[in-house]
Design a protein around this motif. Sequence first.
Motif, PDB file in Angstrom:
ATOM      1  N   MET A  76      24.228 -12.865 -99.584  1.00  0.00           N
ATOM      2  CA  MET A  76      24.973 -12.178-100.456  1.00  0.00           C
ATOM      3  C   MET A  76      26.402 -12.872-100.558  1.00  0.00           C
ATOM      4  O   MET A  76      26.526 -13.764 -99.926  1.00  0.00           O
ATOM      5  N   HIS A  77      26.994 -12.212-101.680  1.00  0.00           N
ATOM      6  CA  HIS A  77      28.517 -12.901-101.837  1.00  0.00           C
ATOM      7  C   HIS A  77      29.375 -11.768-101.108  1.00  0.00           C
ATOM      8  O   HIS A  77      28.939 -10.797-100.454  1.00  0.00           O
ATOM      9  N   PHE A  78      30.649 -11.975-100.792  1.00  0.00           N
ATOM     10  CA  PHE A  78      31.624 -11.234-100.280  1.00  0.00           C
ATOM     11  C   PHE A  78      32.249 -10.175-101.418  1.00  0.00           C
ATOM     12  O   PHE A  78      32.768 -10.559-102.292  1.00  0.00           O
ATOM     13  N   ASP A  79      32.046  -8.862-101.112  1.00  0.00           N
ATOM     14  CA  ASP A  79      32.277  -8.051-102.050  1.00  0.00           C
ATOM     15  C   ASP A  79      33.537  -7.229-101.718  1.00  0.00           C
ATOM     16  O   ASP A  79      33.505  -6.519-100.617  1.00  0.00           O
ATOM     17  N   ALA A  80      34.755  -7.813-102.056  1.00  0.00           N
ATOM     18  CA  ALA A  80      35.921  -7.067-101.447  1.00  0.00           C
ATOM     19  C   ALA A  80      36.266  -5.616-101.794  1.00  0.00           C
ATOM     20  O   ALA A  80      36.943  -4.962-101.117  1.00  0.00           O
ATOM     21  N   ASP A  81      35.951  -5.202-103.192  1.00  0.00           N
ATOM     22  CA  ASP A  81      36.009  -3.866-103.468  1.00  0.00           C
ATOM     23  C   ASP A  81      35.075  -2.937-102.724  1.00  0.00           C
ATOM     24  O   ASP A  81      35.684  -1.818-102.303  1.00  0.00           O
TER      25      ASP A  81
END
Length: 504
Positions: free
Chosen positions: A454-459
Amino acid sequence: MATAQTEAGENKLIAERREKLRALREQGIAFPNDFRPDAFTGDLQAEYADADAWPAERIEEQARRVKVAGRIMLKRVQGKVSFVQLQDFTARIQLFVHKGTLGDETYDAFKGWDTGDIVGAEGVLMRTKTGELSVKVDALKLLTKNLRPLPDKFHGLADVERRYRQRYTDLIVTAEARETFRKRSRIIGRIRQWLEDEPRRFMEVETPMMHVIPGGATARPFVTHHNALDMQLYLRVAPELYLKRLVVGGFDRVYEINRNFRNEGVSTRHNPEFTMLELYQAYASYHEVMDLTEAMIRDAAEQVLETTQVTWDGHDIDLGSAFRRWRMDEAVLEANPEIKPEDIRDRDVMAAHAKRLGVSVKASYGWGKILLEIFEKTVEGNLIQPTFITDHPVEVSPLARENDTDKGMTDRFELFVGGKEIANGFSELNDPEDQAARFRAQVEAKDAGDDEAMHFDADYIRALEVGLPPTGGLGVGIDRLVMLLTDAASIRDVLLFPYMRPEA
């Protein structure tokens, strides 16, 4: 595949039918749109199914006029009398066509019509001497000229690839295919009704299909581009992170029956785009979600199939009894007696055993990932009766809540039936700091070459910081559930238009 001789025969028939269409165009009567049926053949067959209650004499006395429309599936011309099997989307009915009733001009034109033509017919109901419900036709109209002959009634559409590529023809000639997709529609409709009924009260929602950051599952996404905004987007691999944002917003029970897209392999179980049910329930753990999953699947079987005893891929499966609940580590220990309980979290011992099994182990794998690989190799295919495999390692469950007393394991389950995964669910991770740390670990795995990490999802982390209540989540593969409930061997059998390579 069709032989050269077969193709030549078809081309000759097509040429003949094109000539008939040309003649219709010259007469100005090609493709009319002025016939309106007032009855469906399946409804008529059901209403008059009891031949004792509806003998020929009673039907004749009723003198009920009907207008039906559909495709000619069989045509027998016997002088001044002809018989037609007319098929609409509900069933078939016989047309009794008499020259004296229909008139010379229309009857003579009718004799030149072909199997596959779409017609409208009007007349009174009757029952023939053989007991078959029929329409005694006094008005008949050609609505659509068929140019490509249908497969013959004895052999049907035997070429499996052609069935998938030309689903429109498959649905015309294959009753089993029509029934499968009717059941699919009813299964999905029933799931919706069950979730929204009291006391569950789930709300159906819609979330974006194009994501700035792909998330919600460990999978390789499809990449697209938005021209106006000049930005890269991803087709969603799962709606999970958006649905949980809605729970943060106060919608405590939400679900979406959605299309997901994963840029991965194609098999009898996998299609690049597929349908999932995802739902989230606030103030629930994975235990309540397992209860819900079991009850929902059982209800769908009862309501659509009227039985909880089904057959799938040669196995008799019982959906009526309680589904087994089995920890992943316990299942692996039972299937691999060479491993001792104390070995489960010893990476070196697990890696050595995986090697003996022929399982490839990457340097980045921890004991949790190796445990999953051994499970998939030695256990998964043998889970024929419905089984919840619970307590998955944190390493392979980046969005699931870690167990309070068994560190390294999560409150997660996967449901297996017939050796195939049907559903996945867990107690959701609602600790924003823990979630951020796991996202960072996923980013490191991606940087190390894991295309599915996965990517890092800041929101999403920001949403968790607003506060996600304790929540249970579920994803059900609708396509595989339909496979189970219709005894389909391949996912392509339950997808109207499965992915196919372009024709040569």
